[in-house]
Design an enzyme around this catalytic site. Structure first.
Site, PDB file in Angstrom:
ATOM      1  N   ILE A   3       0.837  -1.201   0.000  1.00 10.67           N
ATOM      2  CA  ILE A   3       0.000   0.000   0.000  1.00 10.67           C
ATOM      3  C   ILE A   3       0.872   1.252   0.000  1.00 10.67           C
ATOM      4  CG2 ILE A   3      -1.679   1.348   1.317  1.00 10.67           C
ATOM      5  CD1 ILE A   3      -2.947  -1.034   0.054  1.00 10.67           C
TER       6      ILE A   3
ATOM      7  N   LYS B 211     -10.328  -6.472   9.541  1.00  7.43           N
ATOM      8  CA  LYS B 211     -10.039  -7.368  10.666  1.00  7.43           C
ATOM      9  C   LYS B 211     -10.130  -6.657  12.020  1.00  7.43           C
ATOM     10  CE  LYS B 211      -7.365 -10.353   7.678  1.00  7.43           C
ATOM     11  NZ  LYS B 211      -7.831  -9.648   6.456  1.00  7.43           N
TER      12      LYS B 211
ATOM     13  N   THR C 131      -8.194 -22.429   2.492  1.00  8.25           N
ATOM     14  CA  THR C 131      -8.551 -22.868   3.845  1.00  8.25           C
ATOM     15  C   THR C 131      -9.909 -23.557   3.905  1.00  8.25           C
ATOM     16  OG1 THR C 131      -9.339 -20.625   4.246  1.00  8.25           O
ATOM     17  CG2 THR C 131      -7.155 -21.150   5.034  1.00  8.25           C
TER      18      THR C 131
ATOM     19  N   ARG D 155      -6.718 -21.126   9.620  1.00  9.17           N
ATOM     20  CA  ARG D 155      -5.563 -21.009  10.506  1.00  9.17           C
ATOM     21  C   ARG D 155      -5.927 -20.146  11.713  1.00  9.17           C
ATOM     22  NH1 ARG D 155      -1.466 -18.564   6.231  1.00  9.17           N
ATOM     23  NH2 ARG D 155      -3.334 -17.293   5.939  1.00  9.17           N
TER      24      ARG D 155
ATOM     25  N   GLU E  33      -8.139 -16.684  11.798  1.00 15.32           N
ATOM     26  CA  GLU E  33      -8.908 -16.506  10.575  1.00 15.32           C
ATOM     27  C   GLU E  33     -10.383 -16.853  10.805  1.00 15.32           C
ATOM     28  OE1 GLU E  33      -5.922 -17.217   6.834  1.00 15.32           O
ATOM     29  OE2 GLU E  33      -6.952 -18.962   7.644  1.00 15.32           O
TER      30      GLU E  33
END
Length: 502
Positions: free
Chosen positions: A156, A277, A344, A412, A415
């Site tokens: 970024i 998150k 996943t 994981r 997550e």
């Protein structure tokens, strides 16, 4: 690119013509054999002696391609679907070397240069068509200003730096901890400037650590920067679960050190890059970014109470395609190794945006944003990771489940299957700017000052240097303190504990 390379430029508009002029002047990058275009008014004509052939797909079928043949896609206004169609047509005709002009906003502003062309990758044919923003217009607030980017060597930070070349800033300070990444972006920006991209800002690389409070005070006071884009953070979720103290030390206290220096030395605008998150976090990384958001809002309130002409804000968004350590580079590496691609969970999905689009919106928000207002980028609809894996296999000229398999490994640590972009109570609302939403600020369930104080005993040794708290670097205690104050984190840890016991 060799001097005998045959070049086909896809698009005979202003961008393609500028690329052709660049190649003609330099005389070392091969010769433009033809333009390919769909415009009936241009097909059959020539531009500066270069024939215009078309339509694109029809001509591509009959072109002879070889190792010394290259195509450059110069269609700044084309959508993702059209780019995908052209890419597939070129690949079918045997083109192995395909470049594209990135950063639509830079090209729209009339700054197309050969140096900006890069190898096409999955980012260019996946996802939605990015919103087009006039950088010169949206960056007018930075003209003549001094701008500092933390984490300038990251995905970024480096793209922000590239786009900031168009802003007319007096100075660009590239702040980062890793000397190699700062060296690379510093070198790249100077090359872009040398080739005529952007304006002649003075570029200043700075190696430093956000955890060093006094060094940050020194840097902010000496640089006299007007605007800061704070991108630096430890971001790898499972890795930060294994190193929780480092995550909080760097992300939370590094951000606090920076904010305190900004308040002290009068930095006019501070923009934190945040993440989905941070919403009801279930990981230490998410919790650390949530605390960063709270620190920004606290600083905004301090600026308001003291009538300072400063603006502190954060911009939250989801995943960006192609960032370092993200899923896309991992998939590409796995394909090179013959697979399989690891996903996943077949239901796992994420919101995605390209790095250039996210950075353009961040830069625009930095100009129109107000003190203490929280912003969210409109990420569109979520995309299943399984779908991304399949598309990247196809991009590589292979067939999913036949040439390259996809295996499911299970989530994981830290997550979750889906990542919400906002809490229901934050009530995102439209602003007058496309893709930029405003969030309602929520009161914390915890006392921020007390929580920071508890965490500091674990993350920061005694300032006198004589004694160290027995709690120093106690990862278990840190996780307990965080989970006691953040219900979503506590729930996630209890769920993981129960699953392990079963």
């Amino acid at each position: 690119m060799k001097s005998d390379t045959k070049l086909y430029i896809i698009g005979a508009g202003f961008a393609g013509q500028m690329i052709a002029d660049d190649i003609r002047r330099k005389k070392i990058f091969g010769k433009v054999t033809a333009f390919l275009d769909d415009d009936k008014n241009l097909i059959g004509t020539d531009i500066e002696g270069i024939p215009v052939l078309g339509p694109i797909e029809d001509v591509a079928k009959v072109l002879s391609s070889s190792d010394n043949t290259e195509a450059i896609i110069a269609l700044p206004t084309a959508g993702v679907e059209r780019i995908r169609q052209i890419f597939e047509a070129l690949k079918k005709s045997g083109f192995n070397h395909i470049k594209i002009l990135p950063s639509i906003s830079q090209v729209v502003n009339g700054t197309a240069h050969l140096v900006q062309a890069r190898d096409i990758d999955p980012l260019d044919i996946l996802g939605r068509t990015p919103v087009t923003i006039s950088l010169k217009e949206s960056l007018s607030y930075l003209r003549g200003k001094r701008v500092l980017i933390t984490g300038a060597g990251g995905s970024i930070g480096s793209e922000l730096s590239r786009q900031l070349l168009s802003g007319g800033a007096e100075r660009l300070y590239l702040f980062g901890h890793g000397e190699n990444s700062i060296y690379q972006i510093d070198r790249e920006l100077r090359l872009l400037q040398h080739e005529g991209v952007g304006e002649k800002a003075t570029i200043v690389p700075i190696i430093g650590d956000m955890k060093d409070r006094e060094y940050l005070r020194y840097i902010i006071s000496r640089t006299k920067c007007d605007v800061i884009f704070h991108c630096a953070a430890y971001k790898h979720v499972p890795l930060m679960e294994e190193n929780p103290v480092a995550a909080v030390e760097n992300n939370v206290f590094g951000t606090k050190n920076l904010i305190d220096a900004c308040l002290e030395f009068g930095v006019k605008r501070f923009v934190l890059i945040s993440t989905d998150k941070a919403v009801a976090p279930v990981s230490v990384y998410g919790a650390s970014k949530m605390l960063c958001e709270k620190l920004v809002l606290e600083a905004a309130e301090k600026a308001r109470l003291h009538n300072k002409e400063q603006a502190f804000m954060f911009v939250r968004f989801g995943n960006v395609l192609g960032s370092r350590g993200s899923i896309l580079p991992l998939f590409m590496e796995q394909i090179k190794n013959g697979g399989p691609l690891t996903v996943t969970d077949p239901k796992m999905e994420r919101f995605f945006m390209t790095i250039p689009e996210a950075c353009s919106l961040v830069l625009q928000t930095g100009g129109v944003g107000k003190n203490g207002i929280s912003y969210l980028l409109d990420m569109g609809e979520p995309v299943k990771i399984k779908y991304l894996a399949e598309q990247i296999i196809l991009f590589s000229g292979l067939e999913p489940y036949k040439d390259i398999d996809i295996q499911y490994t299970g989530p994981r640590k830290g997550e979750r299957i889906t990542e919400p972009l906002w809490l229901k109570e934050e009530e995102p609302s439209q602003t007058e700017y496309p893709k930029i939403l405003e969030l309602k600020n929520l009161k914390s369930d915890f006392n921020l000052e007390e929580l920071i104080s508890k965490l500091s005993e674990i993350c920061i040794p005694n300032q006198s240097g004589k004694t160290v708290s027995p709690k120093y670097r106690d990862a278990g205690l840190l996780k307990k303190i965080l989970s006691d104050e953040i219900p979503s984190l506590k729930e996630a840890y209890e769920k993981n504990k129960n699953e392990v016991q079963q």
